[in-house]
Design a protein around this motif. Structure first.
Motif, mmCIF file in Angstrom:
data_model
loop_
_atom_site.group_PDB
_atom_site.id
_atom_site.type_symbol
_atom_site.label_atom_id
_atom_site.label_comp_id
_atom_site.label_asym_id
_atom_site.label_seq_id
_atom_site.Cartn_x
_atom_site.Cartn_y
_atom_site.Cartn_z
ATOM 1 N N LEU A 177 0.828 -1.212 0.000
ATOM 2 C CA LEU A 177 0.000 0.000 0.000
ATOM 3 C C LEU A 177 0.857 1.255 0.000
ATOM 4 C CD1 LEU A 177 -2.765 -0.995 2.596
ATOM 5 C CD2 LEU A 177 -2.985 -0.888 0.104
ATOM 6 N N ALA A 178 1.903 1.265 0.832
ATOM 7 C CA ALA A 178 2.777 2.428 0.920
ATOM 8 C C ALA A 178 3.481 2.684 -0.408
ATOM 9 C CB ALA A 178 3.803 2.229 2.037
ATOM 10 N N THR A 179 3.902 1.618 -1.074
ATOM 11 C CA THR A 179 4.587 1.762 -2.358
ATOM 12 C C THR A 179 3.644 2.292 -3.418
ATOM 13 O OG1 THR A 179 6.017 -0.106 -1.788
ATOM 14 C CG2 THR A 179 5.978 0.580 -4.079
ATOM 15 N N MET A 180 2.403 1.823 -3.404
ATOM 16 C CA MET A 180 1.416 2.317 -4.370
ATOM 17 C C MET A 180 1.185 3.811 -4.173
ATOM 18 S SD MET A 180 -1.319 -0.834 -4.283
ATOM 19 C CE MET A 180 -2.532 0.068 -5.222
ATOM 20 N N PHE A 181 1.017 4.238 -2.920
ATOM 21 C CA PHE A 181 0.815 5.663 -2.645
ATOM 22 C C PHE A 181 2.032 6.464 -3.072
ATOM 23 C CE2 PHE A 181 1.462 9.378 0.007
ATOM 24 C CZ PHE A 181 0.231 10.021 -0.057
ATOM 25 N N TYR A 182 3.210 5.973 -2.703
ATOM 26 C CA TYR A 182 4.443 6.704 -3.000
ATOM 27 C C TYR A 182 4.680 6.821 -4.506
ATOM 28 C CZ TYR A 182 9.437 7.631 -3.440
ATOM 29 O OH TYR A 182 10.652 8.154 -3.804
ATOM 30 N N SER A 183 4.549 5.703 -5.207
ATOM 31 C CA SER A 183 4.869 5.685 -6.638
ATOM 32 C C SER A 183 3.812 6.375 -7.485
ATOM 33 C CB SER A 183 5.049 4.243 -7.122
ATOM 34 O OG SER A 183 6.085 3.603 -6.415
#
Length: 229
Positions: free
Chosen positions: A213-219
């Motif tokens: 989830l964090a990677t999706m938000f960040y990217s």
């Protein structure tokens, strides 16, 4: 002085990652037990480990951070193994020493809960880990780093970790760390019952899901907006 080849540099780098991720994770787990898992003391321990070992290994000490960093482009996928293995080995070593020297008989994870509290624990793991991992990506990935001052960055991450531990975790005292969760609970089971493992999926799967989830938000959101041409 003999010139070091690129292959030798990579080998030295992987060796440093393995050694110092193991040592850092060991100390982090041991500190969490010595402090009775008090959030601010564990946050101070995290700050110390990142300060001392971060330059040498990257200062992850947590498989969820490593996964988020790989998915977010912060580290090559090929180096993930050199983080994962020492993180779990270090966590088990820290838990083992706690068990032997401190007579640890209680892991910060819960054997059985009503369904409502289980849902709250899972939600807390996801929210707390996601927030912490988003800021970790922002601070660790060079393209989005908020400050070039290393101390300031580590202080900020430690404070965010404390806030996530203090205000998003409800019925458990999770470290937001799958390696710590598994190792502490295994040694708790040795003193009690293997029924302790029944809800381990929350404390391993929660941070791993949060890494995605964090990677999706960040990217998809943060990085694309801040680097829009």
């Amino acid at each position: 002085m003999e010139q070091i080849t690129e292959e030798q540099k990579q080998a030295i780098s992987k060796k440093n990652i393995f050694i110092f991720e193991l040592i850092g994770t060991f100390f982090l787990v041991y500190i969490s037990v010595c402090s009775q898992n008090e959030a601010y003391q564990v946050a101070l321990g995290l700050f110390g480990c990142m300060l001392v070992f971060g330059r040498l290994s990257g200062g992850h000490f947590n498989p969820a951070i490593t996964l988020a960093m790989a998915l977010g482009g912060g580290i090559p996928y090929g180096t993930m193994f050199f983080y994962f293995l020492p993180q779990f080995l270090g966590a088990f070593a820290g838990a083992a020493l706690s068990f032997l020297l401190l007579n640890m008989d209680k892991a910060p994870y819960i054997e059985d809960e009503p369904i409502k509290e289980l849902a709250a624990s899972l939600f807390g793991e996801l929210i707390g880990s996601t927030i912490f991992l988003i800021f970790t990506l922002i601070c660790f990935v060079k393209e989005t780093r908020l400050s070039e001052n290393r101390i300031a960055t580590l202080v900020m991450l430690s404070c965010i970790y404390y806030a996530c531990r203090e205000y998003t975790i409800t019925s458990s005292n999770s470290l937001l760390n799958p390696a710590a969760a598994l190792s502490l609970t295994v040694f708790d089971c040795l003193a009690k019952s293997w029924d302790q493992m029944i809800n381990m999926w929350i404390y391993v799967g929660g941070p791993i899901g949060a890494a995605i989830l964090a990677t999706m938000f960040y990217s998809q959101l943060y990085h694309s907006v801040t680097h829009r041409k």
